[in-house]
Design an enzyme around this catalytic site. Structure first.
Site, PDB file in Angstrom:
ATOM      1  N   CYS A  17       0.852  -1.083   0.054  1.00  0.00           N
ATOM      2  CA  CYS A  17       0.326   0.100   0.086  1.00  0.00           C
ATOM      3  C   CYS A  17       0.842   1.209   0.032  1.00  0.00           C
ATOM      4  O   CYS A  17       1.779   1.418  -0.891  1.00  0.00           O
ATOM      5  CB  CYS A  17      -0.947  -0.092   1.201  1.00  0.00           C
ATOM      6  N   ARG A  46      -2.465  -0.863   5.538  1.00  0.00           N
ATOM      7  CA  ARG A  46      -3.509  -1.511   4.816  1.00  0.00           C
ATOM      8  C   ARG A  46      -3.349  -2.639   4.062  1.00  0.00           C
ATOM      9  O   ARG A  46      -4.150  -3.467   4.103  1.00  0.00           O
ATOM     10  CB  ARG A  46      -3.951  -0.357   3.766  1.00  0.00           C
TER      11      ARG A  46
END
Length: 309
Positions: free
Chosen positions: A259, A264
């Site tokens: 990410c 994430r």
């Protein structure tokens, strides 16, 4: 050419079957809020919050939980790295964790940083680690109790293993895959479409930036939020297999998720590795490292070149 109709549906079905046959999923990777509520008083259960927003734990947390600060407790504060083995072992012992302790991680921001914590636990070979499905948001939405009382425990006796980086990707490996005509692994970019295409470098208001916009060549884009329902709980294994198979990720090849700073992508790492059982690495250097590196290939669908311009 994009395959459509019955042939595409057949391809996805075969892909799902292949993924299912390869998967070694962990059915105990998640616990529900009800399970946790029913087991909070157990002495062999330790609840650990890993949130990104400072002060949130102090303003109220799941009763009995201890706080691991992502910014300082789980990282090396001198170099950009995860916490060293000795420091991690002492952190766990101070939290009352022993070899037979069941650990439940949870946090804010849809469990991004709790999943990152689970990834660190995995690197050091700590078993019996599960994620609270839906995280802090779901616990609060259901009106379950919060406490402001700090909790301390007698020291635990856990011993953690040496770091196993088989689930961690580093820049040279990622560059090799991005530059290969026959890559050894699939890259999954879990950022927003705007980040992936190069229309923006990062979500509005964030501090960690790169000078280049776009994505790693060969990466497919499956946003992290595709893996969860509206309440933040993970979708079923069957739904997840279909979502990733649609993008060509079926578990037949190793996967690397990334990410912007690795949090994430840890969420997607958890979905693919723990729920589906695929072979997955998390590239925690992610776009802030890759997009600032000299001499690496970048794909930019938006036509921007520098600084998102």
């Amino acid at each position: 050419m994009r395959i459509k109709g019955p042939i595409r549906r057949l391809a996805i079905t075969l892909s799902l079957a292949l993924g299912a046959s390869l998967a070694h999923a962990n059915p105990d990777a998640l616990v529900s809020t009800q399970w946790l509520a029913d087991n909070l008083e157990r002495e062999d259960v330790r609840v650990i919050e890993v949130s990104v927003n400072p002060g949130k734990f102090e303003r109220g947390h799941i009763p009995g939980a201890v706080n691991f600060r992502w910014h300082t407790d789980l990282v090396d504060t001198v170099s950009r790295d995860i916490i060293a083995r000795d420091g991690f072992e002492q952190l766990l012992r101070d939290a009352g964790v022993s070899s037979d302790t069941e650990i439940v991680l949870y946090g804010d921001s849809n469990n991004w940083f709790a999943a990152w914590g689970a990834w660190v636990f995995d690197i050091y070979g700590v078993d019996n680690v599960r994620l609270l499905d839906g995280g802090r948001n779901k616990w609060e939405a259901e009106g379950r109790p919060l406490s402001i009382r700090p909790t301390s425990y007698d020291a635990g006796d856990i011993t953690v293993a040496e770091a196993d980086y088989s689930i961690r990707a580093f820049l040279p490996e990622v560059v090799e895959i991005a530059s290969s005509s026959d890559p050894s692994a699939q890259l999954v970019d879990i950022r927003s479409a705007a980040e992936y295409e190069g229309r923006i470098i990062a979500p509005e208001g964030v501090d960690e930036l790169s000078v280049r916009a776009g994505h790693i060549p060969g990466a497919v884009n499956v946003g992290w939020s595709n893996a969860v329902d509206e309440d933040g709980t993970f979708k079923s294994a069957e739904e997840l297999r279909a979502i990733y198979a649609e993008a060509g990720v079926d578990g037949s090849k190793p996967v690397i998720t990334y990410c912007r700073i690795g949090e994430r992508s840890s969420h997607t790492w958890f979905a693919l590795s723990k729920i589906l059982g695929y072979e997955v690495k998390n590239y925690d250097g992610s776009w802030t490292e890759y997009g600032n590196s000299v001499g690496v290939p970048v794909t930019n669908l938006a036509g921007t070149v520098w600084g998102g311009q």
